[in-house]
Each structure stands twice: as C-alpha cells, then as structure tokens.
Design an enzyme around this catalytic site. Structure first.
Site, PDB file in Angstrom:
ATOM      1  N   HIS A  24     -16.800  -7.097  29.115  1.00  8.61           N
ATOM      2  CA  HIS A  24     -15.487  -6.963  28.463  1.00  8.61           C
ATOM      3  C   HIS A  24     -14.524  -8.116  28.779  1.00  8.61           C
ATOM      4  O   HIS A  24     -13.392  -7.928  29.230  1.00  8.61           O
ATOM      5  CB  HIS A  24     -14.852  -5.580  28.643  1.00  8.61           C
ATOM      6  N   HIS A  78     -16.755   8.005  38.073  1.00 12.66           N
ATOM      7  CA  HIS A  78     -15.884   7.177  37.222  1.00 12.66           C
ATOM      8  C   HIS A  78     -16.368   7.268  35.775  1.00 12.66           C
ATOM      9  O   HIS A  78     -17.564   7.188  35.500  1.00 12.66           O
ATOM     10  CB  HIS A  78     -15.951   5.734  37.753  1.00 12.66           C
ATOM     11  N   GLU A  80     -15.764   5.264  33.118  1.00 12.08           N
ATOM     12  CA  GLU A  80     -16.038   4.077  32.293  1.00 12.08           C
ATOM     13  C   GLU A  80     -17.530   4.025  31.946  1.00 12.08           C
ATOM     14  O   GLU A  80     -18.398   4.375  32.750  1.00 12.08           O
ATOM     15  CB  GLU A  80     -15.581   2.788  33.017  1.00 12.08           C
ATOM     16  N   ASP A  82     -19.954   2.018  31.607  1.00 14.26           N
ATOM     17  CA  ASP A  82     -21.039   1.352  32.338  1.00 14.26           C
ATOM     18  C   ASP A  82     -21.630   2.292  33.397  1.00 14.26           C
ATOM     19  O   ASP A  82     -22.740   2.053  33.883  1.00 14.26           O
ATOM     20  CB  ASP A  82     -20.589   0.023  32.961  1.00 14.26           C
ATOM     21  N   HIS A 144     -10.375   1.772  39.905  1.00 13.11           N
ATOM     22  CA  HIS A 144      -9.360   1.095  39.131  1.00 13.11           C
ATOM     23  C   HIS A 144      -8.922   1.856  37.890  1.00 13.11           C
ATOM     24  O   HIS A 144      -8.133   1.313  37.087  1.00 13.11           O
ATOM     25  CB  HIS A 144      -9.860  -0.305  38.745  1.00 13.11           C
ATOM     26  N   ASP A 163     -16.853   1.654  41.551  1.00 11.96           N
ATOM     27  CA  ASP A 163     -16.484   0.253  41.286  1.00 11.96           C
ATOM     28  C   ASP A 163     -15.981  -0.491  42.531  1.00 11.96           C
ATOM     29  O   ASP A 163     -16.178  -1.710  42.642  1.00 11.96           O
ATOM     30  CB  ASP A 163     -15.388   0.190  40.216  1.00 11.96           C
ATOM     31  N   TYR A 191     -14.799 -10.318  41.307  1.00 15.46           N
ATOM     32  CA  TYR A 191     -14.745  -8.922  40.860  1.00 15.46           C
ATOM     33  C   TYR A 191     -13.376  -8.322  41.186  1.00 15.46           C
ATOM     34  O   TYR A 191     -12.734  -7.694  40.343  1.00 15.46           O
ATOM     35  CB  TYR A 191     -15.858  -8.159  41.576  1.00 15.46           C
ATOM     36  N   HIS A 222     -21.870  -1.475  41.398  1.00 14.54           N
ATOM     37  CA  HIS A 222     -22.378  -2.755  40.872  1.00 14.54           C
ATOM     38  C   HIS A 222     -22.847  -3.632  42.021  1.00 14.54           C
ATOM     39  O   HIS A 222     -22.173  -3.714  43.061  1.00 14.54           O
ATOM     40  CB  HIS A 222     -21.274  -3.533  40.139  1.00 14.54           C
TER      41      HIS A 222
END
Ligand code: FEO
Length: 392
Positions: A24, A78, A80, A82, A144, A163, A191, A222
């Site tokens: 993104h 989370h 999001e 991904d 985040h 994250d 990051y 990640h």
C-alpha cells in the site's frame, strides 16, 4: 511445506511474499511475510492468518502439523487484510472455530467480511485457557489500528504482537540470529517510520506494558522472530517512540532546471563541512517510504522545491502529504527553493513544517532563476550554521 516449531508445540505457519515490492505505497524491496502461529494444546489455536493469496501456503504448513479442521480458536489480533484475509476461507473448513478479537476488532471484521464469524470478543486484560496454556490479551489501540491487540503466553514467555516489532523481509530464515542485525535494524526502522511513527505516545504505553511481562521471544506478524536481539529492538522502539534522532541531516528536494539542486548540494557542503553527516534525497529517484526513514533518523531536515504554476512540484507536495500524516516530531527544519516569478513554493512548504511544530531557526532561501557565486557562498554559510545549530 516447511513448518517451524518456534516453541514446544507452537509452530510458525505463515506465508512468504517473495514478490511484493509495493505494500500500500510502501516500497518493500525485500518482500515480506505474513506470520501465523499454530498452538497445539487441548484447544488448538491459530493466531492470525495470512494475506488471501497465500492461503494455500498457510494451509499446507498447518496440514504438516495437524488436520486444519481440528482448529478450535482463531485469534485475530488485527483486522487489516494482510492478517485477516484468509479468515473467511479458513472458516469454511473450521466452521465451529471461535474467532477471538478485540472490541474494535469485532466491528472491523464484520465490516470487512459482512457475515457471521462466530466471534468471541475479549477486553484488554482478558485471558482464555486453552489447556496447558493461558492466552492473555492486551489491547494496544493505534499501534497501529484501533483494533490492534497482542496475545501473550506467559508459560512460553512468548509475545505475539502482530504488526508491532515487524519488518518487511521475505526470508527462509525465521529468527533474528539468522539474519544480520544491520539488515534487521534497517527494515525495522523503515517499518516503524512508515507504519507506526504517528503513534509514539501509544507505543510508549504499549512498551510500558511489555516491560512488565517476562518475554524471551517476540513473534510479530511480519518478518523474522526476535529471540536474540530483544533488548536491542526494545531500545530502538523506545527511541523511535520518543521521536529521538541521530545527529544527521537529510536534504529532500526536487528540481526542474537544476537550480534547486544546486542549492541542495551547496547546503549539504556547508553542513558536512562542520562535521554533520548528511544525505541528499532527490524525490525523482528516491521512494517516499525510504525518505521518511531518513527523516526518522535525522535531526535536521531540509526541504526544497522550485515554484511551478504558483505552487511546489507535485513530487514535493506528495512527499509533504505523507510527512504530514506521519507527523514526525522534534525536528529542526529549513526550507529552500528557486523560482522564475511568483516563488510561492517555499512559503507553502514553510507553512507545512510550521504545522508540525518543527524548530525553524533560520529564514528560508528562495533564489530567483539561477544562484550566482555570492548566493552559493551564502548557502554554504547557512549550511554551516544549520550544522552548528543541531550540535547544541
Ligand atoms: Fe500488517 Fe496493519 O497490517
């Protein structure tokens, strides 16, 4: 498919995205991974999933350990995509699995997937026993996203923070002692700068919680898993959360006919002359996600643009939009540019840096057409002064 046992009966079953180069808008030059963790206990638990197109890879890794239909709980730390993108397909196989999520996670998952997900909402501080182990959930809002949560397993001294503490690195290695610290630090810094920087105050609160936990492994969502460099990465996070920088400078600019570039290079000469290391970043060739990492590292940030059509160049405007969103604090700024007539770019940039409450100790420089010898000498002097200023 390789499965990796990170602790007794706890497996990494994530996906490796070797090809991704744009996450993104963030340039992921080393690719990334989406990490999922499978815990074999009385209640079989999967912590997080992977991006939708790596579903099969995750499933193959799970199948190397157990029959996936046996999963009882799926923790969604989370929302999001991904990390949650494989949830809907997985739930077709494990129809009775409960999805454990935070209060804001519930809202987010329902808005993303718009179907019954058999959710179990946990408040911050809640625990769930899965057999020999107890999972502890701590909400870390805005690190985040509002839904962000960490899972902690005291019996294994294991933190699964999603994250937080991540890095975008695709690798067959899974642990921090298998990859050079320099690479890890560089990717963890990039990051943080691109994903976490606006939330320094919330990160500090999360670090306070982490400091009370007994941890010998941090397994993020990640990149690699921390087991040998935990004190080092916690120290970096503390620095970044406090918006501390090194004593470097970075000059960020774009140029039309080379005048703004001449100014940039002369300022750099003056800064380097007084012993301050300086990077020059031309927005024509440098990606904004790398440039923002330089800003995170630098005390002194100089930004320049020529005036085009009564404003700044779009490349500089795009970078400043990114900068405003990420809100780095405690920086010393300086603005420069060149113009034929009008010359509005410098004022516009100045206004944006003022809105970030940066220290702007010297008047900006705006040079008509092409700098002459005297002006270039003066620019070097300004570079000297800026360099000396940040030594204080
Ligand atoms: Fe890795 Fe906020 O997702």
């Amino acid at each position: 498919m390789n499965k990796v046992e990170i602790k007794p009966d706890i497996y990494w079953v994530g996906g490796i995205d070797w090809d991704i180069r744009n996450f993104h808008g963030y340039s992921t030059n080393r690719g990334t991974t989406y990490n999922a963790y499978l815990i074999i206990d009385k209640k079989i638990t999967l912590v997080d999933t992977v991006k939708h197109y790596l579903y099969d890879e995750m499933m193959d890794r799970i199948k190397a350990v157990i029959d996936p239909s046996k999963i009882d709980y799926i923790v969604s730390n989370h929302v999001e995509m991904d990390h949650s993108g494989s949830l809907p397909r997985l739930l077709e196989i494990v129809k009775n699995a409960k999805v454990i999520t935070s209060t804001r996670g519930e809202k987010g998952l329902l808005r993303h997937y718009k179907k019954n997900l058999n959710l179990k909402v946990v408040e911050s501080g809640d625990t769930i026993s899965i057999g020999k182990r107890t999972l502890h959930f701590v909400h870390i809002p805005m690190v985040h996203w509002p839904d962000s949560m960490v899972t902690y397993i005291p019996s294994d001294k294991l933190l699964l923070p999603n994250d937080a503490f991540g890095q975008h690195i695709a690798s067959s290695e899974r642990f921090d002692d298998e990859i050079e610290w320099g690479i890890l630090k560089e990717e963890a810094a990039k990051y943080y700068a691109n994903i976490v920087m606006p939330f320094g105050d919330q990160v500090k609160k999360a670090l306070d919680v982490v400091s009370t936990l007994e941890i010998d492994m941090i397994a993020p969502g990640h990149g690699i898993i921390w087991r040998s460099h935990i004190p080092e990465i916690l120290k970096e996070y503390k620095r970044w959360a406090n918006y501390e920088s090194t004593g470097r400078a970075v000059i960020i600019y774009d140029s039309m006919w080379g005048s703004t570039e001449k100014i940039a290079k002369k300022l750099a000469e003056g800064i380097a002359e007084v012993g301050i290391p300086v990077n020059i970043r031309n927005l024509k060739t440098c990606h904004i996600s790398d440039v923002i990492t330089d800003v995170q590292d630098s005390k002194l940030v100089l930004i320049g643009s020529p005036t085009l059509n009564n404003g700044m160049l779009p490349s500089v405007g795009g970078f400043l939009t990114y900068l405003k969103g990420l809100k780095p604090r405690n920086r010393v700024g300086f603005v420069f540019g060149s113009y034929g007539w009008g010359g509005q770019a410098v004022k516009e940039i100045q206004k944006i840096l003022e809105s970030l409450s940066w220290d702007l100790p010297f008047d900006s420089v705006n040079i008509n057409y092409i700098p002459d010898e005297d002006e270039l000498n003066n620019l070097k002097n300004i570079g000297n002064k800026l360099g000396e200023y940040i030594k204080k």
